[in-house]
Design a protein around this motif. Structure first.
Motif, PDB file in Angstrom:
ATOM      1  N   LEU A  30     -28.914 -56.948  57.254  1.00 55.80           N
ATOM      2  CA  LEU A  30     -28.504 -56.750  55.863  1.00 55.80           C
ATOM      3  C   LEU A  30     -28.364 -58.093  55.150  1.00 55.80           C
ATOM      4  O   LEU A  30     -28.773 -58.234  53.983  1.00 55.80           O
ATOM      5  CB  LEU A  30     -27.178 -55.998  55.822  1.00 55.80           C
ATOM      6  N   ALA A  31     -27.804 -59.070  55.842  1.00 54.82           N
ATOM      7  CA  ALA A  31     -27.644 -60.396  55.237  1.00 54.82           C
ATOM      8  C   ALA A  31     -28.990 -61.020  54.890  1.00 54.82           C
ATOM      9  O   ALA A  31     -29.143 -61.658  53.843  1.00 54.82           O
ATOM     10  CB  ALA A  31     -26.874 -61.308  56.193  1.00 54.82           C
ATOM     11  N   VAL A  32     -29.974 -60.838  55.771  1.00 56.15           N
ATOM     12  CA  VAL A  32     -31.306 -61.379  55.499  1.00 56.15           C
ATOM     13  C   VAL A  32     -31.933 -60.653  54.311  1.00 56.15           C
ATOM     14  O   VAL A  32     -32.631 -61.260  53.490  1.00 56.15           O
ATOM     15  CB  VAL A  32     -32.192 -61.279  56.756  1.00 56.15           C
TER      16      VAL A  32
ATOM     17  N   ALA B 206     -30.375 -62.173  51.329  1.00 54.10           N
ATOM     18  CA  ALA B 206     -30.903 -63.527  51.146  1.00 54.10           C
ATOM     19  C   ALA B 206     -32.316 -63.498  50.585  1.00 54.10           C
ATOM     20  O   ALA B 206     -32.697 -64.339  49.759  1.00 54.10           O
ATOM     21  CB  ALA B 206     -30.879 -64.274  52.481  1.00 54.10           C
ATOM     22  N   HIS B 207     -33.094 -62.521  51.014  1.00 55.55           N
ATOM     23  CA  HIS B 207     -34.456 -62.380  50.485  1.00 55.55           C
ATOM     24  C   HIS B 207     -34.417 -62.017  49.002  1.00 55.55           C
ATOM     25  O   HIS B 207     -35.215 -62.514  48.198  1.00 55.55           O
ATOM     26  CB  HIS B 207     -35.211 -61.316  51.276  1.00 55.55           C
ATOM     27  N   LEU B 208     -33.463 -61.167  48.629  1.00 53.83           N
ATOM     28  CA  LEU B 208     -33.323 -60.773  47.227  1.00 53.83           C
ATOM     29  C   LEU B 208     -32.974 -61.968  46.346  1.00 53.83           C
ATOM     30  O   LEU B 208     -33.452 -62.078  45.212  1.00 53.83           O
ATOM     31  CB  LEU B 208     -32.239 -59.695  47.111  1.00 53.83           C
ATOM     32  N   THR B 209     -32.159 -62.862  46.874  1.00 54.90           N
ATOM     33  CA  THR B 209     -31.738 -64.038  46.093  1.00 54.90           C
ATOM     34  C   THR B 209     -32.681 -65.224  46.263  1.00 54.90           C
ATOM     35  O   THR B 209     -32.408 -66.303  45.736  1.00 54.90           O
ATOM     36  CB  THR B 209     -30.313 -64.452  46.511  1.00 54.90           C
ATOM     37  N   GLY B 210     -33.758 -65.034  47.031  1.00 60.45           N
ATOM     38  CA  GLY B 210     -34.722 -66.114  47.203  1.00 60.45           C
ATOM     39  C   GLY B 210     -34.349 -67.132  48.252  1.00 60.45           C
ATOM     40  O   GLY B 210     -34.924 -68.223  48.297  1.00 60.45           O
ATOM     41  N   HIS B 211     -33.408 -66.800  49.144  1.00 61.62           N
ATOM     42  CA  HIS B 211     -32.957 -67.752  50.162  1.00 61.62           C
ATOM     43  C   HIS B 211     -33.436 -67.397  51.566  1.00 61.62           C
ATOM     44  O   HIS B 211     -32.984 -67.986  52.543  1.00 61.62           O
ATOM     45  CB  HIS B 211     -31.427 -67.831  50.158  1.00 61.62           C
ATOM     46  N   ALA B 212     -34.326 -66.419  51.677  1.00 61.33           N
ATOM     47  CA  ALA B 212     -34.887 -66.062  52.986  1.00 61.33           C
ATOM     48  C   ALA B 212     -36.398 -66.246  52.940  1.00 61.33           C
ATOM     49  O   ALA B 212     -37.042 -65.881  51.965  1.00 61.33           O
ATOM     50  CB  ALA B 212     -34.540 -64.620  53.347  1.00 61.33           C
ATOM     51  N   HIS B 213     -36.947 -66.803  53.999  1.00 58.17           N
ATOM     52  CA  HIS B 213     -38.351 -67.187  54.006  1.00 58.17           C
ATOM     53  C   HIS B 213     -39.319 -66.248  54.728  1.00 58.17           C
ATOM     54  O   HIS B 213     -40.528 -66.364  54.529  1.00 58.17           O
ATOM     55  CB  HIS B 213     -38.499 -68.595  54.596  1.00 58.17           C
TER      56      HIS B 213
ATOM     57  N   LEU C 175     -23.669 -57.166  40.814  1.00 59.14           N
ATOM     58  CA  LEU C 175     -23.423 -56.053  41.726  1.00 59.14           C
ATOM     59  C   LEU C 175     -24.534 -55.009  41.626  1.00 59.14           C
ATOM     60  O   LEU C 175     -24.920 -54.404  42.627  1.00 59.14           O
ATOM     61  CB  LEU C 175     -22.069 -55.410  41.414  1.00 59.14           C
ATOM     62  N   GLY C 176     -25.060 -54.818  40.410  1.00 56.06           N
ATOM     63  CA  GLY C 176     -26.143 -53.861  40.236  1.00 56.06           C
ATOM     64  C   GLY C 176     -27.383 -54.238  41.016  1.00 56.06           C
ATOM     65  O   GLY C 176     -28.119 -53.358  41.493  1.00 56.06           O
ATOM     66  N   ASP C 177     -27.632 -55.552  41.142  1.00 56.24           N
ATOM     67  CA  ASP C 177     -28.813 -56.009  41.874  1.00 56.24           C
ATOM     68  C   ASP C 177     -28.754 -55.642  43.358  1.00 56.24           C
ATOM     69  O   ASP C 177     -29.768 -55.322  43.980  1.00 56.24           O
ATOM     70  CB  ASP C 177     -28.973 -57.526  41.727  1.00 56.24           C
ATOM     71  N   ILE C 178     -27.553 -55.737  43.935  1.00 53.09           N
ATOM     72  CA  ILE C 178     -27.432 -55.516  45.377  1.00 53.09           C
ATOM     73  C   ILE C 178     -26.808 -54.166  45.699  1.00 53.09           C
ATOM     74  O   ILE C 178     -26.585 -53.861  46.880  1.00 53.09           O
ATOM     75  CB  ILE C 178     -26.604 -56.639  46.042  1.00 53.09           C
ATOM     76  N   ALA C 179     -26.550 -53.349  44.677  1.00 51.49           N
ATOM     77  CA  ALA C 179     -25.927 -52.043  44.915  1.00 51.49           C
ATOM     78  C   ALA C 179     -26.702 -51.184  45.913  1.00 51.49           C
ATOM     79  O   ALA C 179     -26.094 -50.568  46.809  1.00 51.49           O
ATOM     80  CB  ALA C 179     -25.742 -51.297  43.591  1.00 51.49           C
ATOM     81  N   PRO C 180     -28.048 -51.096  45.821  1.00 49.85           N
ATOM     82  CA  PRO C 180     -28.775 -50.287  46.830  1.00 49.85           C
ATOM     83  C   PRO C 180     -28.569 -50.787  48.255  1.00 49.85           C
ATOM     84  O   PRO C 180     -28.480 -49.979  49.197  1.00 49.85           O
ATOM     85  CB  PRO C 180     -30.240 -50.425  46.396  1.00 49.85           C
ATOM     86  N   LEU C 181     -28.467 -52.110  48.410  1.00 46.47           N
ATOM     87  CA  LEU C 181     -28.246 -52.670  49.742  1.00 46.47           C
ATOM     88  C   LEU C 181     -26.839 -52.346  50.231  1.00 46.47           C
ATOM     89  O   LEU C 181     -26.641 -52.012  51.414  1.00 46.47           O
ATOM     90  CB  LEU C 181     -28.456 -54.179  49.721  1.00 46.47           C
TER      91      LEU C 181
ATOM     92  N   ALA D 211     -22.995 -63.475  47.927  1.00 45.68           N
ATOM     93  CA  ALA D 211     -24.089 -63.233  46.977  1.00 45.68           C
ATOM     94  C   ALA D 211     -23.562 -63.084  45.560  1.00 45.68           C
ATOM     95  O   ALA D 211     -24.175 -63.559  44.594  1.00 45.68           O
ATOM     96  CB  ALA D 211     -24.865 -61.985  47.394  1.00 45.68           C
ATOM     97  N   LEU D 212     -22.417 -62.425  45.400  1.00 44.64           N
ATOM     98  CA  LEU D 212     -21.842 -62.227  44.069  1.00 44.64           C
ATOM     99  C   LEU D 212     -21.323 -63.528  43.471  1.00 44.64           C
ATOM    100  O   LEU D 212     -21.113 -63.614  42.259  1.00 44.64           O
ATOM    101  CB  LEU D 212     -20.703 -61.193  44.133  1.00 44.64           C
ATOM    102  N   ASP D 213     -21.096 -64.523  44.324  1.00 50.57           N
ATOM    103  CA  ASP D 213     -20.673 -65.835  43.821  1.00 50.57           C
ATOM    104  C   ASP D 213     -21.831 -66.595  43.197  1.00 50.57           C
ATOM    105  O   ASP D 213     -21.634 -67.643  42.582  1.00 50.57           O
ATOM    106  CB  ASP D 213     -20.064 -66.670  44.954  1.00 50.57           C
ATOM    107  N   THR D 214     -23.054 -66.094  43.363  1.00 50.05           N
ATOM    108  CA  THR D 214     -24.231 -66.712  42.747  1.00 50.05           C
ATOM    109  C   THR D 214     -24.561 -65.944  41.472  1.00 50.05           C
ATOM    110  O   THR D 214     -23.726 -65.249  40.906  1.00 50.05           O
ATOM    111  CB  THR D 214     -25.421 -66.686  43.719  1.00 50.05           C
ATOM    112  N   GLU D 215     -25.800 -66.058  41.047  1.00 46.32           N
ATOM    113  CA  GLU D 215     -26.204 -65.395  39.810  1.00 46.32           C
ATOM    114  C   GLU D 215     -26.511 -63.907  40.003  1.00 46.32           C
ATOM    115  O   GLU D 215     -26.821 -63.188  39.050  1.00 46.32           O
ATOM    116  CB  GLU D 215     -27.448 -66.084  39.239  1.00 46.32           C
ATOM    117  N   VAL D 216     -26.409 -63.396  41.240  1.00 40.68           N
ATOM    118  CA  VAL D 216     -26.711 -62.000  41.521  1.00 40.68           C
ATOM    119  C   VAL D 216     -25.577 -61.107  41.030  1.00 40.68           C
ATOM    120  O   VAL D 216     -24.391 -61.414  41.205  1.00 40.68           O
ATOM    121  CB  VAL D 216     -26.920 -61.792  43.034  1.00 40.68           C
TER     122      VAL D 216
END
Length: 393
Positions: free
Chosen positions: A298-300, A303-310, A241-247, A234-239
């Motif tokens: 957790l992965a899903v 993925a939902h946060l980054t728009g990759h989960a449906h 660390l602050g975005d996913i810190a709660p997760l 996820a960090l290799d994309t535009e996300v």
């Protein structure tokens, strides 16, 4: 009567039963290697589960995951209990164990296809290889242990007959796939109860408790590894660390709490009868499957946060909270035995229900981690007070 373990050649030893009261009985290096290889199948199944969940096939893939994980868990469990009673560590024993490991790797290779296409051909071949190796082990035990020969032969015959059923199932029409699977699962579960009625094998309670604890550690460790890979991707994309810190924080707290809760109570003293042993062994299916599914949940979420989960937001949250709640509930049931419903039971029950409740919160992963942390604190506090009162009395 329990025969002493022979000290003959490492090439071949009679498969006498190991005494159930043997002192200093611990897991062997072969058993640890077996676990590490088996967790490959766990990892592949969890990864395929995560991929399909992200694609929006929640109900379909949960069922597939449940079916595939049964094969992994059942083969591991049968080897574990057999080894506790009849481990000779000679060459034939090692070769048959390595053959089971090879079957587990075949099973791992077929996990993705089973979950994506419901094609269980590869998994069936790997599973049957593992189980036929166990037939050979039980036949060896039957030859060396006349006192429990009927038990060993029942195991060998029962396993063999069911394996014929698994192979025959591959030729059934698609509509018979799930019903036949369930029938064969029931048949597999029935074999130990049927066989042990002819004479109980000499499994070692402390050895069994250690083996289950070690595999729990490995499965939880694999969840950490899988979750770390997901965060890094996820960090290799535009996300950020602050975005996913709660997760990340919620996921770490959850797994740490799952570890703590598992080892809060000792199991060896409670494994004192066949009924307790069967309940303990069978109940760990939910413990292991839930622990392995947490990383996928957790992965899903990521993925939902980054728009990759449906899937819907609620469905995504449930893929994380449901396994954790099941883990908590079943773990308590396994440990409480026949004791009266007390304060600890209330705490565990409230904890499981609270985990389910946070499914509806804006940040279910972080909320789950917080609930699990509070649950650990409450269990530790109440257990310590109970021990203090017992000491005073």
């Amino acid at each position: 009567m329990n025969h002493p373990q022979p000290s003959g050649s490492a090439w071949h030893r009679p498969m006498f039963p190991r005494p159930s009261t043997e002192r200093h009985r611990t897991a062997t290096v072969l058993e640890l290697f077996f676990d590490l290889c088996f967790v490959t199948a766990v990892a592949q199944t969890a990864a395929a589960f995560e991929h399909e969940l992200a694609g929006g096939k929640v109900g379909h893939e949960v069922l597939g995951y449940v079916l595939v994980f049964f094969a992994i868990w059942w083969a591991w469990m049968n080897f574990t209990w057999f080894a506790s009673a009849y481990d000779t560590d000679d060459v034939p024993y090692r070769l048959l164990t390595l053959l089971q490991i090879a079957g587990a790797l075949v099973l791992a290779a077929g996990a993705s296809k089973a979950l994506e296409e419901y094609d269980f051909t590869v998994i069936t071949y790997g599973y049957v290889v593992m189980r036929l190796a166990m037939v050979s082990q039980w036949l060896r035990a039957a030859r060396s242990d006349p006192e429990r020969r009927r038990t060993c032969l029942r195991y060998a015959i029962g396993i063999l007959v069911v394996q014929i059923g698994w192979v025959a199932r591959l030729w059934l029409p698609d509509g018979a796939g799930l019903p036949s699977f369930l029938v064969l699962v029931v048949a597999e579960l029935a074999v130990p109860a049927w066989a042990e009625r002819a004479g109980q094998t000499t499994w070692h309670p402390h050895h069994i408790a250690e083996r289950y604890g070690l595999f729990t550690l490995i499965v939880l460790g694999e969840s950490i590894t899988a979750a770390t890979g997901t965060v890094r991707a996820a960090l290799d994309t535009e996300v950020s660390l602050g975005d996913i810190a709660p997760l990340v924080v919620g996921g770490i707290l959850t797994v740490f709490a799952m570890w703590w809760l598992y080892f809060t109570q000792s199991a060896a003293e409670k494994l004192n009868s066949l009924g307790t042993a069967l309940r303990w062994g069978y109940g760990h299916y939910v413990v292991y499957a839930s622990a392995a599914a947490v990383a996928a949940g957790l992965a899903v979420e990521i993925a939902h946060l980054t728009g990759h989960a449906h899937p819907s937001r609620l469905a995504v949250a449930a893929t994380y909270t449901m396994p954790v709640a099941l883990y908590v509930a079943v773990l308590r049931l396994l440990h409480r035995g026949a004791s009266k419903f007390g304060a600890l039971d209330v705490i565990w029950l409230v904890g499981a229900l609270a985990v389910l409740a946070v499914t509806f919160t804006p940040s279910p992963v972080l909320a789950t981690g917080c609930v699990m942390s509070v649950l650990v604190a409450a269990v530790v506090a109440v257990s310590a007070r109970k021990a203090w009162l017992n000491d005073r009395s």
